[in-house]
Design a protein around this motif. Structure first.
Motif: not given
Length: 237
Positions: A46-48, A91-98, A101-106, A152-155
């Motif tokens: 799953s790609e954030f 990359s910065d936005r992904k790092s800040d937003a994810s 939830v790095r411990d979550v397997s969607p 995919t999931w995220g914002l």
């Protein structure tokens, strides 16, 4: 008068016999109507993602290059620089937003919600979840599996403005397959977005809030998959 009455009687008899000889309409059984044991297989990466507008430097480069006299020579370099800038910004936005939830397997989260909703429906005698494909010698050996993935999931940007408004989202896919034949019995793709529409900073600043929003959209996706499967089985879609 007698001839008219006789003709009417003949017409009634013919119409009645025609209706009586018509075969009754029968509903067509779906290939998974008799499935009572279900194995849900969650797998795949799953790609954030943070899907938003590209960074502004690209537009600035396009405005400046015509004045240099070397637009043809510098345009490929400018495009490459623009791609690098966008990569770092993304990359910065992904790092800040994810980060929260790095411990979550969607896929696993959706699979568990999917399982619970199907159990509650009462349509199946047994429902279980496996992390990855079952082994050939697994007991009980499933005849039918439902593969669940969250590519995919995220914002995602849902409205342009100043600032742009974002929402959480999840792209969820499910496929029911007969293992012996490999034939797909049912498929569903769900692109679920959250109800909140907020600037990106609202999600990157409040990690607890963003985590709740992301888990909520995964839960909604799992329940929606279950509803679609139960509906398809019951309505013969």
């Amino acid at each position: 008068m007698k001839h008219a009455v006789a003709l009417l009687v003949v017409l009634v008899v013919v119409a009645t016999s025609g209706c009586a000889s018509s075969p009754p309409v029968r509903s067509t059984a779906r290939p998974f109507d008799d499935v009572r044991q279900l194995t849900i297989v969650v797998s795949g990466d799953s790609e954030f993602s943070v899907l938003e507008n590209s960074a502004e430097p690209g537009r600035t480069f396009d405005q400046i290059l015509p004045w240099t006299g070397y637009a043809g020579l510098l345009k490929p370099i400018a495009d490459l620089v623009h791609q690098v800038i966008n990569w770092f910004v993304e990359s910065d936005r992904k790092s800040d937003a994810s980060a929260h939830v790095r411990d979550v397997s969607p896929a696993s989260f959706v699979g568990r919600v999917f399982e619970q909703a199907l159990r509650a429906s009462g349509r199946f005698d047994e429902v279980r979840v496996l992390e990855g494909e079952p082994a050939d010698d697994s007991q009980p050996r499933p005849d039918v599996v439902v593969r669940v993935t969250v590519p995919t999931w995220g914002l995602v940007r849902v409205r342009e403005g100043d600032p742009d408004l974002m929402s959480v989202f999840a792209d969820v896919r499910a496929e029911m397959v007969a293992r012996q034949t490999g034939v797909a019995l049912w498929q569903d793709n769900e692109d679920v977005t959250g109800p909140e529409r907020l600037p990106l900073k609202a999600f990157t600043a409040d990690r607890a809030f963003t985590r709740r929003q992301l888990l909520d959209v995964l839960e909604r996706a799992g329940r929606r998959l279950a509803s679609e499967l139960v509906y398809a089985q019951g309505a013969g879609r």
